[in-house]
Design a protein around this motif. Structure first.
Motif, PDB file in Angstrom:
ATOM      1  N   ALA A   1       0.595  -1.235   0.049  1.00  0.00           N
ATOM      2  CA  ALA A   1      -0.115   0.133  -0.020  1.00  0.00           C
ATOM      3  C   ALA A   1       0.815   1.229  -0.130  1.00  0.00           C
ATOM      4  N   GLY A   2       1.944   1.151   0.723  1.00  0.00           N
ATOM      5  CA  GLY A   2       2.659   2.402   1.040  1.00  0.00           C
ATOM      6  C   GLY A   2       3.663   2.446  -0.411  1.00  0.00           C
ATOM      7  N   TYR A   3       4.165   1.606  -0.941  1.00  0.00           N
ATOM      8  CA  TYR A   3       4.849   1.729  -2.221  1.00  0.00           C
ATOM      9  C   TYR A   3       3.623   2.080  -3.459  1.00  0.00           C
ATOM     10  N   ARG A   4       2.539   2.001  -3.401  1.00  0.00           N
ATOM     11  CA  ARG A   4       1.673   2.330  -4.516  1.00  0.00           C
ATOM     12  C   ARG A   4       1.326   3.784  -4.202  1.00  0.00           C
ATOM     13  N   THR A   5       1.425   4.219  -3.018  1.00  0.00           N
ATOM     14  CA  THR A   5       1.060   5.633  -2.689  1.00  0.00           C
ATOM     15  C   THR A   5       2.184   6.529  -3.319  1.00  0.00           C
ATOM     16  N   ALA A   6       3.329   6.003  -2.803  1.00  0.00           N
ATOM     17  CA  ALA A   6       4.626   6.694  -3.269  1.00  0.00           C
ATOM     18  C   ALA A   6       4.733   6.782  -4.846  1.00  0.00           C
ATOM     19  N   LEU A   7       4.231   5.630  -5.372  1.00  0.00           N
ATOM     20  CA  LEU A   7       4.439   5.556  -6.990  1.00  0.00           C
ATOM     21  C   LEU A   7       3.407   6.667  -7.459  1.00  0.00           C
ATOM     22  N   ALA A   8       2.366   6.629  -7.010  1.00  0.00           N
ATOM     23  CA  ALA A   8       1.331   7.842  -7.441  1.00  0.00           C
ATOM     24  C   ALA A   8       1.737   9.206  -7.335  1.00  0.00           C
ATOM     25  N   LYS A   9       2.525   9.623  -6.472  1.00  0.00           N
ATOM     26  CA  LYS A   9       3.149  10.955  -6.268  1.00  0.00           C
ATOM     27  C   LYS A   9       4.472  11.117  -7.280  1.00  0.00           C
ATOM     28  N   GLU A  10       5.284  10.168  -7.373  1.00  0.00           N
ATOM     29  CA  GLU A  10       6.289  10.198  -8.397  1.00  0.00           C
ATOM     30  C   GLU A  10       6.454   8.708  -9.158  1.00  0.00           C
TER      31      GLU A  10
END
Length: 602
Positions: A407-416
Motif C-alpha cells: 500500500a505504501g509503495y503504491r502511494t509513493a508511486l502515485a506521487k512520483e
C-alpha cells in the motif's frame, strides 16, 4: 618586469605588490602570487584588497578554509560585493553551506552582477531549482548582453525545467552570436541525443572535431552516443583516444572504468583508475572510480582504505559524503557509511539524500524505531513527495508487513512514477507470494515506459518466476534489440533457452562470456551448457573459472560438482558438494545438492 624592479627598490610598497600579485593570479601562478602578497599583508594588514587577492590564491589552491578566514576579515574592513561573493564560494568549497547565503547577499546588493550571478545560478541548478537559476541568468544577460556563459546557462536552466524547445532556441541564439562557442554546440548535440536524433548529434560532434581534432569534450559525448547505440567497442575507442590526449580527464576515466566494470573486466578498470589517481591523488571522483574498481576485483580492504581517504578529503561537503557513504555500503562497511552521513548532515542538516540513506541504513541495521521516526519527519517536511511514503513502506517491508508495504509503495508511486518505486513494489509482490499480481503490475508499468531496460529485465525475471519462459525469452530478446549486447541479459536469456531445451542457448552464453570474461555467473552458465552438450573439458574449465571468481557461491559449486560427477570424478564432486553444503548464504539448488551427495555416497 617594471613592477618587479620597482618592488626591489621599494619592497614595502603594498600597491605595487597588489598589481604584481594580480598579474601572477591572472596567469594561474598562485604560489608566486602568495609570495608577493604575504609581505604586502605584513606591511598593510588592514588592506581589504590584499586580503581578497590572497584569498583568491588560496581558493585556486582549494585551501577554502584559509580563504574564508581572510575574506571574513576583508568584509569587516569594508571589502565590496566581489569579496562577499568570494567568501560564499570559499565557504561552499570548504563544505560550509552558509556560503550559499553569502552569495545570495552579494547578489541582492548588486542584482545581475555577472560573476556572482553565474555562480549563484549554477548553485541553484545543482540544488534542483532551475526556474530560479534561469531568472538569475536572464538578469545577468540583460545587464551584460554579450555574456555567452550566462546565455548558455539560461539554456541549461530551461532544459532542466523541462522546456527542451526553449533550451534549444537559447543555445541556437548563443551559437548565432559566436559560432565557435563550444559549450552551446555541445549542449545542442546532447539535446539531439535526448530527442532521439543520434545521427544529428554525431554530425555536430564530428564537426567540432574537424575544427578541433583534440577536443576532449566532443570525444566524451561521442563515447556516450556510441554506447547508447550499443556500439560499446566504439565507445571504448573514443574514451581511450580522449585519455591519450588528456590524461587528467576525470569524467573520461570514470566512464571508461565503469564500462569495464559492467563488462566484469576489473583488471582493466583498476588500471584506468590508478592512472588517473596517480595524476590527481586527491581528486574525489577519481578516487571513487578507484574504489569501485577495487570492489570489482573483490578487494574490499583496498576499497575501504580508498574510501577512508575520500572521507577525510571531502570534509563536510554533503553531496560528496553522501556518495562516499553509498560506496562504503557497497564495500560492506556500514559503520564508516554512517560516519560519512553524519558528516554530510553536519554540513547541511536538511540534505535530503543523506537523510533518506540514513533512514535506510538504520532500518537495515535493526534500528527500526529510529528509522521510522526519521521517515515520519521527512513525510511531514515533504508531504507532496514520494520519499516519506516510500521509506515507511520499506520499514513495513522490513517488519514483514507486506500488505502495508505494498500500500505504501503504491502511494509513493502515485506521487512520483519512477523506476525505483516500481521495482520496490514489484519486489514486495514477489516476496509476499503474489507473483501473478507483481507480473501484472510490471507489465502495466512497462507498457507506460517501453524504453526502460531495467523495468523490462525485472518483468522478464517475473515471467521466469511464474514459469512463463516464452514471455521471458521474448522480453529479453526485446531488451537486446533496443540496447545492444549486455552480458547480464545475454546470460539470463541463455539460461531461459537452456530450460527450454533450445540449442541456441550456447551461442548467447558464449556472447556473454566474450563481453564479460571474468563474470562468474556467465562462466557458470556457459560451463553448464557445454557439459550438457558433452563438451566436458571446455565446460569444466568455465565452471572452475566461475568457482575461482566466486568461491562463496553455493550454486556455482553445486554446478561444478554435478559436472564432475557426470565426468566420473566422484571424489572431486563430493569435495565441492561438502563445501557448498557447509557454506552459508543463498542456495537455490540445496535439495538437488543433498540428493547428489546421497547418490555419490552409496
Amino acid at each position: 618586469d617594471y613592477i618587479e624592479g620597482y618592488i626591489k627598490r621599494h619592497p614595502g610598497h603594498a600597491g605595487a605588490r597588489k598589481v604584481l600579485g594580480s598579474i601572477y593570479l591572472s596567469g594561474g601562478n598562485t604560489t608566486m602570487a602568495l609570495s608577493v602578497l604575504e609581505p604586502a599583508q605584513r606591511s598593510a594588514p588592514n588592506d581589504p584588497q590584499v586580503l581578497s587577492l590572497m584569498a583568491s590564491a588560496y581558493m585556486a589552491q582549494k585551501r577554502y578554509q584559509k580563504a574564508a578566514s581572510l575574506l571574513e576579515e576583508a568584509m569587516k574592513l569594508g571589502a565590496g560585493t566581489d569579496a562577499r561573493a568570494d567568501l560564499g564560494m570559499s565557504l561552499i568549497g570548504a563544505g560550509d553551506m552558509s556560503g550559499f547565503e553569502q552569495l545570495q547577499q552579494a547578489y541582492r546588493k548588486e542584482p545581475g552582477q555577472p560573476r556572482t550571478g553565474v555562480a549563484l545560478a549554477t548553485l541553484y541548478l545543482q540544488r534542483g531549482q532551475p526556474k530560479r537559476a534561469g531568472e538569475i541568468a536572464d538578469a545577468v544577460i540583460k545587464r551584460e548582453p554579450g555574456n555567452l556563459v550566462a546565455a548558455n546557462l539560461l539554456g541549461v536552466a530551461k532544459v532542466a525545467a523541462g522546456d527542451r524547445a526553449g533550451g534549444r532556441a537559447q543555445y541556437e541564439r548563443v551559437v548565432a552570436q559566436d559560432p565557435d562557442f563550444l559549450p552551446a554546440r555541445l549542449n545542442l548535440a546532447k539535446l539531439d541525443l535526448a530527442d532521439g536524433k543520434p545521427d544529428a548529434a554525431r554530425l555536430r560532434l564530428l564537426d567540432i572535431l574537424k575544427k578541433q581534432p583534440n577536443n576532449a569534450d566532443a570525444m566524451f559525448e561521442l563515447a556516450r552516443l556510441e554506447e547508447g547505440a550499443g556500439r560499446i567497442d566504439e565507445s571504448i575507442r573514443w574514451l581511450e583516444k580522449l585519455l591519450a590526449i588528456e590524461r587528467r580527464h576525470v569524467a573520461g576515466a570514470e566512464y571508461l572504468a565503469d564500462i569495464y566494470i559492467r563488462r566484469k573486466q576489473g583488471e582493466k578498470a583498476l588500471a584506468v583508475a590508478k592512472d588517473i589517481t596517480r595524476s590527481l591523488p586527491e581528486n574525489l571522483p577519481a578516487l571513487a572510480t578507484q574504489a569501485r574498481a577495487q570492489m570489482a576485483m573483490a578487494d574490499l580492504s583496498g576499497a575501504r582504505l580508498t574510501l577512508s581517504e575520500m572521507t577525510r578529503i571531502a570534509g563536510f561537503k554533503p553531496d560528496m559524503q553522501y556518495r562516499i557513504a553509498l560506496l562504503q555500503l557497497s564495500a560492506r562497511n556500514t559503520g564508516s557509511a554512517l560516519y560519512s552521513l553524519d558528516k554530510a548532515l553536519s554540513g547541511m542538516p536538511d540534505h535530503l539524500p543523506s537523510q533518506v540513506l540514513m533512514t535506510e541504513v538504520q532500518a537495515q541495521t535493526g534500528e527500526i524505531a529510529k528509522a521510522e521516526q526519521r521517515a515520519r519527519e521527512l513525510l511531514t517536511r515533504h508531504p507532496d513527495r514520494a520519499i516519506g511514503h516510500r521509506l515507511l513502506a520499506d520499514i513495513a517491508f522490513a517488519r514483514k508487513q507486506y500488505a502495508a508495504a505494498i500500500a505504501g509503495y503504491r502511494t509513493a508511486l502515485a506521487k512520483e512514477d519512477e523506476l525505483d518505486g516500481a521495482l520496490r513494489l514489484f519486489r514486495a509482490y514477489l516476496i509476499s507470494g503474489e507473483t501473478a499480481k507483481g507480473v501484472a503490475f510490471m507489465e502495466a508499468w512497462s507498457r507506460k515506459h517501453p524504453d526502460d531496460a531495467a523495468g523490462q529485465r525485472a518483468l522478464a525475471e517475473g515471467y521466469i518466476r511464474s514459469g512463463n519462459l516464452g514471455a521471458a525469452r521474448a522480453t529479453y530478446e526485446g531488451v537486446l534489440k533496443k540496447q545492444g549486447d549486455d552480458p547480464g541479459v545475454l546470460n539470463n536469456l541463455a539460461n531461459v533457452l537452456l530450460r527450454q531445451g533450445d540449442a541456441a542457448a550456447v551461442g548467447y552464453a558464449e556472447r556473454a562470456v566474450k563481453l564479460a570474461p571474468g563474470d562468474p555467473s556467465c562462466n557458470a552458465t556457459l560451463g553448464s551448457i557445454l557439459v550438457g552438450r558433452g563438451e566436458m573439458d571446455r565446460g569444466l574449465r568455465h565452471l572452475r573459472e566461475a568457482r575461482l571468481r566466486e568461491p562463496g557461491n553455493r550454486d556455482i559449486r553445486y554446478s561444478l560438482a554435478a559436472a564432475l560427477a557426470k565426468a566420473g570424478r566422484r571424489d572431486e564432486a563430493r569435495l565441492e558438494l561438502d563445501q557448498a553444503l557447509k557454506s552459508e548464504g543463498a542456495f537455490d539448488a540445496l535439495e538437488d545438492a543433498r540428493k547428489l551427495l546421497r547418490e555419490l555416497s552409496r
